[in-house]
Structures are given as C-alpha cells and as structure tokens.
Design an enzyme around this catalytic site. Structure first.
Site, PDB file in Angstrom:
ATOM      1  N   CYS A  16       0.838  -1.203   0.000  1.00 18.79           N
ATOM      2  CA  CYS A  16       0.000   0.000   0.000  1.00 18.79           C
ATOM      3  C   CYS A  16       0.873   1.254   0.000  1.00 18.79           C
ATOM      4  O   CYS A  16       1.762   1.384   0.845  1.00 18.79           O
ATOM      5  CB  CYS A  16      -0.891  -0.014   1.248  1.00 18.79           C
ATOM      6  SG  CYS A  16      -1.873   1.477   1.388  1.00 18.79           S
ATOM      7  N   TYR A  60     -24.710 -10.391  24.697  1.00 14.48           N
ATOM      8  CA  TYR A  60     -24.208  -9.411  23.712  1.00 14.48           C
ATOM      9  C   TYR A  60     -24.439 -10.029  22.319  1.00 14.48           C
ATOM     10  O   TYR A  60     -23.505 -10.216  21.543  1.00 14.48           O
ATOM     11  CB  TYR A  60     -22.722  -9.089  23.924  1.00 14.48           C
ATOM     12  CG  TYR A  60     -22.372  -8.761  25.350  1.00 14.48           C
ATOM     13  CD1 TYR A  60     -22.404  -7.446  25.800  1.00 14.48           C
ATOM     14  CD2 TYR A  60     -22.027  -9.756  26.269  1.00 14.48           C
ATOM     15  CE1 TYR A  60     -22.099  -7.132  27.112  1.00 14.48           C
ATOM     16  CE2 TYR A  60     -21.730  -9.454  27.578  1.00 14.48           C
ATOM     17  CZ  TYR A  60     -21.762  -8.151  28.004  1.00 14.48           C
ATOM     18  OH  TYR A  60     -21.467  -7.852  29.309  1.00 14.48           O
ATOM     19  N   CYS A 117     -12.204  -9.367  21.292  1.00 14.09           N
ATOM     20  CA  CYS A 117     -11.290  -8.691  20.354  1.00 14.09           C
ATOM     21  C   CYS A 117     -10.261  -7.901  21.145  1.00 14.09           C
ATOM     22  O   CYS A 117      -9.546  -7.091  20.585  1.00 14.09           O
ATOM     23  CB  CYS A 117     -12.070  -7.785  19.407  1.00 14.09           C
ATOM     24  SG  CYS A 117     -13.046  -6.558  20.273  1.00 14.09           S
TER      25      CYS A 117
HETATM   26  C1  LIG Z   1     -19.184  -7.704  19.417  1.00 20.29           C
HETATM   27  S1  LIG Z   1     -20.871  -7.342  19.236  1.00 20.29           S
HETATM   28  C2  LIG Z   1     -21.625  -8.923  19.363  1.00 20.29           C
HETATM   29  C3  LIG Z   1     -21.917  -9.597  18.082  1.00 20.29           C
HETATM   30  C4  LIG Z   1     -22.634 -10.903  18.077  1.00 20.29           C
HETATM   31  N1  LIG Z   1     -22.312 -11.780  19.160  1.00 20.29           N
HETATM   32  C5  LIG Z   1     -22.386 -11.614  16.745  1.00 20.29           C
HETATM   33  O1  LIG Z   1     -21.944 -12.765  16.748  1.00 20.29           O
HETATM   34  O2  LIG Z   1     -22.629 -11.008  15.694  1.00 20.29           O
HETATM   35  C6  LIG Z   1     -21.240  -6.665  20.805  1.00 20.29           C
HETATM   36  C7  LIG Z   1     -22.696  -6.428  21.069  1.00 20.29           C
HETATM   37  O3  LIG Z   1     -22.836  -6.027  22.426  1.00 20.29           O
HETATM   38  C8  LIG Z   1     -23.933  -5.140  22.526  1.00 20.29           C
HETATM   39  N2  LIG Z   1     -23.747  -4.462  23.822  1.00 20.29           N
HETATM   40  C9  LIG Z   1     -22.830  -3.525  24.159  1.00 20.29           C
HETATM   41  N3  LIG Z   1     -22.901  -3.261  25.486  1.00 20.29           N
HETATM   42  C10 LIG Z   1     -23.881  -4.052  25.990  1.00 20.29           C
HETATM   43  C11 LIG Z   1     -24.412  -4.259  27.295  1.00 20.29           C
HETATM   44  N4  LIG Z   1     -23.941  -3.584  28.342  1.00 20.29           N
HETATM   45  N5  LIG Z   1     -25.394  -5.158  27.447  1.00 20.29           N
HETATM   46  C12 LIG Z   1     -25.889  -5.848  26.378  1.00 20.29           C
HETATM   47  N6  LIG Z   1     -25.415  -5.699  25.116  1.00 20.29           N
HETATM   48  C13 LIG Z   1     -24.422  -4.819  24.935  1.00 20.29           C
HETATM   49  C14 LIG Z   1     -23.840  -4.299  21.284  1.00 20.29           C
HETATM   50  O4  LIG Z   1     -25.096  -3.744  20.958  1.00 20.29           O
HETATM   51  C15 LIG Z   1     -23.356  -5.329  20.251  1.00 20.29           C
HETATM   52  O5  LIG Z   1     -24.437  -5.895  19.565  1.00 20.29           O
END
Ligand SMILES: C[S@@+](CC[C@H](N)C(=O)[O-])C[C@H]1O[C@@H](n2cnc3c(N)ncnc32)[C@H](O)[C@@H]1O
Length: 401
Positions: free
Chosen positions: A21, A259, A357
């Site tokens: 790049c 989540y 992550c």
């Molecule tokens: C990394 S993503 C999860 C993706 C999902 N597990 C998948 O396989 O596609 C994190 C998720 O956590 C949710 N989130 C963030 N803080 C939260 C909380 N305190 N309680 C519940 N959900 C939360 C976000 O809305 C988001 O959808």
C-alpha cells in the site's frame, strides 16, 4: 514505551517486505504490512502467549490465519477531511486526530467498494460543501460507511453529515444510482455529536433496499446499515463452528448468548441446545435478531432487551427458569462489566465460550472467573486472524467445569 517503538522492537526479529500500500506508515489503518503474512501470524502468536502468561493452566494458542489476507473486509468507515482546501476521504493518519490520509484504494476492501468510495468523494467535491472539522465543529461531510455483501457482491452506502441541507445529498445519491450499479442502497445519516464517532442520530434511506442480505454459514441474515458483523466472514464462520463444537453434548440444556447483536452466535447455539436466550442493549440489533431467527426457522431462541449487567440481576428468572448449561459472551472491547461477571459466576454454566477482540480485558475477566470459581479450567484457546495487516486479532476461549 510508546506504541511505535514497541512495535518496531517486536518486528526486529522478522525480515521486512515491501508494503504494497502506497500510504503504509502514514495511514493509521495497517501497521504490519511490512511483514510477510506468516511473520504477522508469528508475531501475533507471540503477543498472545505473552498477554496470557499470567493465567495458570493456559492452553497453547492455536492461531488460524486467512488464506487470502487482502480485500477480506465487508465493511469500512471512511472519514472526510481536507488538505489545502481539497476534500479528502480516507482513514485517520497514524498518531493524528485530525489528519485524514486520502488514497485511491484500500487493499483490505473489495474493489467495488473502493470504486464507490472514490465516486462519493468526487460527488462531494462537486457539491462544493466542506468537510466537518472535529476541532472547530464546522463543516458538513463527516463519514462514509460502506458495506459489501459477500453473498451478492452488492454495496450499501451510508453518507454521514452534520445537520444541513438535504438537497445536495439527494443529488449525490441519484448520481450514485446512475453511475455505480454495484450499490444496492443509499442512506443518509445525520449526527451533531461533538465526539468523532460514526453513529448517526437520524438515519434516512434515500433509495434502494432497506436491509442488506448476507449469508453466514447455514444462515441468511439481514442487516441494518449499523448492524454488527465480523469483518471477515470466513473467520466468523470458523469462530461460530468452534462455538458449535464447544457446546456439544447439551441437547436438553439451556444456553445464553450474551451481547448477541443480530443473533448469529445464538443461531449456532440453538442447533445444540433445547432453548437459547439472547441479550443485547441495542433495540435495532434485537429487532433484526428476531426477524433473522424467524427467517431461518430458529424457533428455540428468545431475545431479551437490556444491558447484560442490569438484566441478569433478576436472579429469579435467570437462575431458575433460564438457568444455563452453556453461555457464549461476545462483549465490546471493554469486556464484561463486574456485575455481568458476578451473574455469570452465580449461574455457573458448565461451559463458557468467550469471544473477544481485546486480550487485555479478556485476561482480566478470565482471572476473575478462575479465581472466584477454581473448578473452571481453560479448555481451549483459539485465535482467528480477523484483521490481517493490522495489529488486531479475535480470540475464542473455552472454560469448562
Ligand atoms: C461484538 S458485538 C456482538 C456480536 C454478536 N455476538 C455476533 O456474533 O454477531 C457486541 C454487542 O454487544 C452489545 N452491547 C454492548 N454493550 C452491551 C451491554 N452492556 N449489554 C448488552 N449488550 C451490549 C452491542 O449492541 C453489540 O451488539
């Protein structure tokens, strides 16, 4: 030690290659392009071993690379900037909050997505409006979000601006429709936030399909412009397959998907257990999770809206009616809230599958889990190179008792 010096030290034992790049070094996006891909993996493996060394009984890491470590991303957020009065559109420069590195191509994104990105920059320039400046908070154009479907090759664009006139945006959207056939829908997001975050307060569909379709393993899911999806679907499928293996043997049991986003991990889990509860705090994720479950005939999953840390306080429901045998957690970078950890410990599932992550928050949370309940042991540690050329890696840790 500052992060760049640390990175230089880490790279010392590897031969350098010529980064493909032209903005490598200036752009804050990729920092490992000057290592051969096998060496990037070796460096990531070393980092993981170092980060998890404080945990007793840590199994050896298995790090799974991508066969094609270029053009693997299905989504990018570009930021508008300005250089000598000319509009730019790209990623933040390394070590800079304000400067945007402009480029013709990003080698992590599909070619059609980059063609559409350059078209948007040309149209924005012709519109004669300026880029928003995150320090002065003046200007109009803020971000461009591009999603690329692996299933159809089509694109979703969401142009984000500060509050301002609709007419130039509509003109741009019509020009995109006429000039770039790969684009399936165009959205306009408006944000007055002072923080530099590409999340609009209002979202308007200008034309095209409302939702975006993608195929992940056996599931066809629909996404909203702002839905979460792992950047590489090849690696995402491997992670979900790993989850399926890790939760085998509980066909009469209950699972939690904490989540859950649009529900993908829960759908895989639902093939292994009798009943799944998914939890997320974003209503637009849950609405799609429900629709996606119905669409894929997943009838044994129920979604609950709320923050994991507060919702799970209702111990009567979660520790009796919904008491889990297996739990998958996939929190944001900050990891598990102490209250969420405490509910997990109270539930004591037989298996916990932790998607993460961020190694730092994962090590912290695992240390608490292992110390508070010594009967848990770390059964396996897999890492997936979800982000080749960059510093990041995604991990799947399985705990069992
Ligand atoms: C990394 S993503 C999860 C993706 C999902 N597990 C998948 O396989 O596609 C994190 C998720 O956590 C949710 N989130 C963030 N803080 C939260 C909380 N305190 N309680 C519940 N959900 C939360 C976000 O809305 C988001 O959808």
């Amino acid at each position: 030690m500052n992060p760049e010096r640390l990175l230089e030290q880490e790279k010392i034992s590897y031969a350098r290659v010529s980064p493909p790049c032209p903005v490598f070094g200036a752009c804050g996006g990729c920092s490992l392009q000057d290592l051969a891909y096998e060496d990037q993996l070796a460096l990531k493996r070393q980092r993981l071993s170092r980060a998890f060394a404080p945990l007793d009984g840590m199994p050896a890491w298995e790090l799974i690379g991508l066969e094609e470590p270029w053009r693997y991303r299905n989504k990018a957020e570009f930021t508008f900037g300005s250089a000598d009065g000319t509009l730019t559109l790209g990623y933040h420069a390394a070590r800079s909050f304000w400067r945007i590195v402009d480029f013709e191509d990003c080698l992590l994104m599909p070619e059609a997505a980059m063609r559409a990105t350059r078209l948007v920059l040309r149209l924005a320039t012709e519109a004669g409006l300026s880029a928003y400046h995150p320090r002065t908070h003046e200007g109009f154009f803020r971000y461009l979000l591009v999603r690329a479907s692996r299933a159809s090759g089509r694109l979703l664009l969401c142009l984000m601006t500060a509050p301002g006139p609709r007419e130039p945006i509509e003109r741009m959207a019509e020009a995109i429709r006429a000039q770039e056939p790969a684009v399936a829908s165009c959205y306009w997001g408006v944000t007055a936030r002072l923080a530099d975050i590409a999340v609009p307060e209002t979202l308007t569909r200008l034309w095209g399909e409302e939702l975006f379709e993608e195929r992940v393993g056996p599931f066809t899911v629909q996404l909203h412009p702002l839905s979460f999806l792992q950047p590489s679907l090849v690696q995402a499928e491997r992670m979900y397959d790993r989850l399926s293996e890790a939760v085998a043997g509980f066909s009469d049991g209950t699972g939690w998907d904490l989540y859950c986003g649009i529900g993908l991990a829960g759908f895989y889990l639902a093939r292994r257990v009798r009943k799944v509860y998914g939890v997320d705090s974003e209503p637009h994720h849950l609405k799609l999770a429900e629709a996606n479950a119905a669409r894929n005939g997943v009838g044994n999953i129920e979604f609950k809206f709320g923050k994991v840390e507060t919702l799970l306080m209702d111990r009567r429901f979660w520790l009796q009616e919904a008491k889990p045998d297996v739990v998958v957690v996939d929190p944001p970078r900050a990891g598990l809230h102490p209250q969420a950890l405490s509910s997990l410990l109270a539930a004591r599932p037989r298996r916990i599958v932790y998607f993460s992550c961020n190694a730092q928050s994962l090590v912290r949370d695992l240390a608490v889990l292992l110390k508070s309940f010594p009967r848990y042991r770390l059964a396996s540690a897999q890492a997936y190179d979800m982000f080749p050329q960059t510093n990041h890696v995604e991990t799947v840790l399985v705990l069992e008792r």
